[in-house]
Design a protein around this motif. Structure first.
Motif, short mmCIF file in Angstrom:
data_model
loop_
_atom_site.label_atom_id
_atom_site.label_comp_id
_atom_site.label_asym_id
_atom_site.label_seq_id
_atom_site.Cartn_x
_atom_site.Cartn_y
_atom_site.Cartn_z
N ASP A 36 0.82 -1.21 0.00
CA ASP A 36 0.00 0.00 0.00
C ASP A 36 0.85 1.26 0.00
OD1 ASP A 36 -2.37 -1.40 -0.09
OD2 ASP A 36 -2.69 -1.33 2.09
N ILE A 39 2.57 1.65 -3.47
CA ILE A 39 1.56 2.06 -4.45
C ILE A 39 1.20 3.52 -4.26
CG2 ILE A 39 -0.86 1.73 -5.14
CD1 ILE A 39 -0.32 -1.33 -4.52
N TYR A 40 1.00 3.94 -3.01
CA TYR A 40 0.68 5.34 -2.71
C TYR A 40 1.78 6.26 -3.23
CZ TYR A 40 0.54 9.72 -0.22
OH TYR A 40 0.57 11.07 0.07
N MET A 43 1.85 6.55 -7.03
CA MET A 43 0.72 7.35 -7.52
C MET A 43 0.91 8.82 -7.17
SD MET A 43 -2.39 4.73 -6.61
CE MET A 43 -3.64 5.95 -6.92
N HIS A 44 1.30 9.09 -5.95
CA HIS A 44 1.39 10.47 -5.46
C HIS A 44 2.56 11.24 -6.07
CE1 HIS A 44 0.73 13.75 -2.65
NE2 HIS A 44 2.03 13.74 -2.39
N TYR A 48 1.52 7.67 -11.36
CA TYR A 48 1.05 6.42 -11.95
C TYR A 48 -0.40 6.22 -11.56
CZ TYR A 48 5.64 4.75 -13.44
OH TYR A 48 6.83 4.59 -14.08
N THR A 49 -1.14 5.52 -12.42
CA THR A 49 -2.51 5.13 -12.06
C THR A 49 -2.42 4.00 -11.04
OG1 THR A 49 -2.67 3.44 -13.78
CG2 THR A 49 -3.35 5.71 -14.38
N GLU A 50 -3.51 3.71 -10.38
CA GLU A 50 -3.49 2.63 -9.38
C GLU A 50 -3.11 1.29 -10.01
OE1 GLU A 50 -6.04 0.89 -5.61
OE2 GLU A 50 -6.87 2.53 -6.81
N PRO A 51 -3.70 0.90 -11.16
CA PRO A 51 -3.29 -0.39 -11.75
C PRO A 51 -1.81 -0.42 -12.15
CG PRO A 51 -5.37 0.35 -12.70
CD PRO A 51 -4.85 1.47 -11.87
N ALA A 53 0.66 1.33 -10.71
CA ALA A 53 1.42 1.29 -9.46
C ALA A 53 1.38 -0.11 -8.85
CB ALA A 53 0.89 2.32 -8.48
N GLU A 54 0.23 -0.77 -8.92
CA GLU A 54 0.11 -2.14 -8.41
C GLU A 54 1.00 -3.09 -9.20
OE1 GLU A 54 -4.07 -2.96 -8.62
OE2 GLU A 54 -4.49 -1.88 -6.75
#
Length: 93
Positions: A36, A39-40, A43-44, A48-51, A53-54
Motif C-alpha cells: 500500500d 503504491i501510494y 501514484m502520489h 502512476y494510475t493505481e493499476p 502502481a500495483e
C-alpha cells in the motif's frame, strides 16, 4: 565582505554518469515497506494510475527491482530523494 562557498568533489564515475543521456530510477524490494505504501508513493509522486502502481509493486516484489522512471541524471536524483524521504529503497542507474 567575503563569501564562502562549499566545495564539492566528484568521482570520475559520477562525472561520466552525469553526462550520460538517459538514466533510470530503480525501485528495490525491501522488507520494510508495504504494498500500500509503495503504491501510494508511485501514484502520489510519479503520477502512476493505481493499476500501473500495483503492477510495478508486484514486479518489485517478485523480481527484486523495477525501473520506474527514465530521464536526466538531475531529474532522477530529484525523484530518488523524494522517494527515499518516503522510506523507499531507490537508486539511479
Amino acid at each position: 565582505m567575503s563569501v564562502e562557498t562549499a566545495q564539492e568533489t566528484f568521482t570520475l564515475e559520477e562525472i561520466l554518469a552525469s553526462v550520460k543521456e538517459s538514466h533510470r530510477l530503480i525501485l528495490w524490494n525491501d522488507e520494510i515497506n508495504t504494498f500500500d505504501h509503495v503504491i501510494y508513493c508511485l501514484m502520489h509522486h510519479l503520477q502512476y494510475t493505481e493499476p500501473e502502481a500495483e503492477r510495478i509493486a508486484w514486479q518489485v516484489h517478485t523480481a527484486g527491482k523495477c525501473a520506474v522512471l527514465e530521464g536526466s541524471f538531475t531529474e532522477m536524483e530529484v525523484y530518488r530523494k523524494i522517494l527515499k524521504s518516503e522510506g523507499l529503497t531507490v537508486s539511479v542507474d
